[in-house]
Design an enzyme around this catalytic site. Structure first.
Site, PDB file in Angstrom:
ATOM      1  N   GLY A 130      -4.545  53.808  32.826  1.00 44.03           N
ATOM      2  CA  GLY A 130      -5.560  54.723  32.309  1.00 44.03           C
ATOM      3  C   GLY A 130      -6.097  54.270  30.968  1.00 44.03           C
ATOM      4  O   GLY A 130      -7.190  54.648  30.556  1.00 44.03           O
ATOM      5  N   ASP A 151     -12.327  39.870  32.429  1.00 46.22           N
ATOM      6  CA  ASP A 151     -12.017  41.275  32.694  1.00 46.22           C
ATOM      7  C   ASP A 151     -12.877  42.163  31.803  1.00 46.22           C
ATOM      8  O   ASP A 151     -12.394  42.798  30.872  1.00 46.22           O
ATOM      9  CB  ASP A 151     -10.524  41.554  32.465  1.00 46.22           C
ATOM     10  CG  ASP A 151     -10.090  42.883  33.078  1.00 46.22           C
ATOM     11  OD1 ASP A 151     -10.945  43.560  33.683  1.00 46.22           O
ATOM     12  OD2 ASP A 151      -8.902  43.243  32.950  1.00 46.22           O
ATOM     13  N   HIS A 158     -11.818  45.227  35.809  1.00 39.79           N
ATOM     14  CA  HIS A 158     -11.012  45.630  36.969  1.00 39.79           C
ATOM     15  C   HIS A 158     -11.141  47.119  37.260  1.00 39.79           C
ATOM     16  O   HIS A 158     -10.635  47.614  38.256  1.00 39.79           O
ATOM     17  CB  HIS A 158      -9.533  45.252  36.774  1.00 39.79           C
ATOM     18  CG  HIS A 158      -8.812  46.057  35.751  1.00 39.79           C
ATOM     19  ND1 HIS A 158      -8.641  45.640  34.447  1.00 39.79           N
ATOM     20  CD2 HIS A 158      -8.203  47.261  35.828  1.00 39.79           C
ATOM     21  CE1 HIS A 158      -7.958  46.549  33.777  1.00 39.79           C
ATOM     22  NE2 HIS A 158      -7.683  47.551  34.599  1.00 39.79           N
ATOM     23  N   SER A 163      -6.800  51.186  30.456  1.00 39.91           N
ATOM     24  CA  SER A 163      -7.625  50.017  30.756  1.00 39.91           C
ATOM     25  C   SER A 163      -9.047  50.179  30.239  1.00 39.91           C
ATOM     26  O   SER A 163      -9.666  51.230  30.369  1.00 39.91           O
ATOM     27  CB  SER A 163      -7.688  49.787  32.261  1.00 39.91           C
ATOM     28  OG  SER A 163      -6.537  49.158  32.730  1.00 39.91           O
ATOM     29  N   SER A 182      -6.829  45.046  29.022  1.00 39.12           N
ATOM     30  CA  SER A 182      -6.817  44.498  30.378  1.00 39.12           C
ATOM     31  C   SER A 182      -5.562  44.934  31.133  1.00 39.12           C
ATOM     32  O   SER A 182      -5.630  45.648  32.119  1.00 39.12           O
ATOM     33  CB  SER A 182      -6.890  42.966  30.331  1.00 39.12           C
ATOM     34  OG  SER A 182      -6.743  42.400  31.624  1.00 39.12           O
TER      35      SER A 182
END
Length: 361
Positions: free
Chosen positions: A315, A235, A206, A317, A332
């Protein structure tokens, strides 16, 4: 803008072993489950070893198996079964057998019912082997008619499911190991990998789209280009390094040291894990469920995730989830933050590596 992160001085990598097991330091109490009491020698196991044994027993037990988890206090594998013959098989293998009410087929059917009748943004569901139920969680955005509908569907599943609420909001953690930047967005690098003999790194899908360029500082020169990105559904994303950017197989611990990453593994419920991300740096927790489904809203539904108690924030992620020197997952999303806590979900690393034809290194 859905973007991930890219590391500056060191690429983040993590480890662990994944299997369908749940919660450490658990009590063996459940309204619909009972422990087998016949005396057998239990094997003392690490979480990764328990995961390996669980996979083996899953094949042996077939339809009579109903999930498993790791009891960290006893260092034992607990296996749910629906027959005494299956319980004996578990004991002979050195595990603790527990006869339960709901079969995996019944719980799988309950998952399908949720998917068919209650595909509501702000919800997640995962099978919990400790309670032998499908645990459905609704975040704070689920209210009114949608909450009523969700309750009705869950209640209709009877003893196979239960509904919980979380105070936060489920969302991808856009905006960690080291930070990576692209087009004003920031994510975190997960692990350095090798594909076709060339250095790459993996992060969350993402975070960005194929063709996007990533740097290790805001507005800095590109250090890599995203060559594949998968989200929703999965993801994860793959970025190929440019030039001679350093790409050590390790995770930044933000204390002046790094954790070397030697391999990738599957998660096990009850496994102790550590997350590294560019916003909140390093935090610990435990795996609470596998094969979780999360509906982030706007049609962004991701399946097959690892659920944990490790906190994370925007951040983080794409950042690494590891267990010792083993890479386990990529951050995720989830709910809450590192002040209030919450549920956090991770993409299994082994699936990303298999899809990309890459390996840790």
């Amino acid at each position: 803008m859905k973007h991930r992160r890219i590391p500056r001085r060191k690429a983040a990598v993590a480890g662990g072993a994944v299997v369908a097991l749940v919660a450490a330091a658990v009590t063996f109490q459940s309204a619909n489950a009972s422990d087998s009491t016949e005396q057998h020698a239990l094997k003392s196991l690490t979480a990764p070893a328990a995961g390996t044994l669980a996979l083996s027993l899953t094949e042996d037990l077939g339809a009579d198996g109903a999930g498993a988890y790791y009891d960290a206090d006893a260092k034992a594998l607990v296996v749910n079964v629906v027959s005494e013959d299956a319980a004996q098989t578990v004991r002979e293998a050195g595990g603790k057998a527990r006869i339960v009410e709901n079969t995996l087929a019944e719980l799988t059917g309950a998952r399908q019912t949720l998917a068919d009748k209650a595909r509501i943004p702000g919800t997640s569901w995962a099978t919990d082997p400790v309670t032998n139920k499908l645990v459905v969680t609704a975040d704070r955005t689920v209210e009114g008619a949608e909450l009523t509908k969700l309750r009705e569907v869950v209640e209709g599943l009877g003893a196979k499911a239960e509904l919980k609420r979380t105070a936060g909001e489920f969302k991808p953690f856009v905006a960690g190991g080291d930070a990576i930047h692209s087009g004003g967005g920031r994510c975190s690098l997960g692990f350095n990998v090798v594909k076709d003999g060339e250095p790459h790194f993996i992060t969350a899908g993402h975070c960005g789209q194929s063709g996007s360029e990533w740097s290790d500082s805001a507005g800095g020169a590109a250090i890599g280009t995203m060559v594949d990105s998968q989200f929703p559904g999965n993801d994860f994303a793959l970025v190929k390094y440019n030039g001679d950017t350093a790409h050590p197989s390790e995770v930044n611990l933000y204390n002046g040291s790094a954790q070397a990453i030697a391999k990738a593994g599957d998660a096990t419920v009850g496994m102790q894990v550590q997350r590294s991300g560019s916003t909140t740096q390093v935090h610990d927790g435990e795996v609470t469920a596998l094969d979780a489904t999360v509906n982030y809203g706007n049609g962004d539904i991701v399946e097959g995730l690892i659920q944990t108690t490790v906190c994370a924030e925007p951040g983080d992620s794409g950042g690494s989830l590891s267990a010792g020197d083993t890479a386990i997952g990529l951050t995720s999303g989830g709910s809450g933050d590192c002040s209030s806590g919450g549920e956090t979900f991770f993409q299994p690393v082994t699936e990303a590596l298999s899809t990309f034809g890459a390996e840790i290194g």
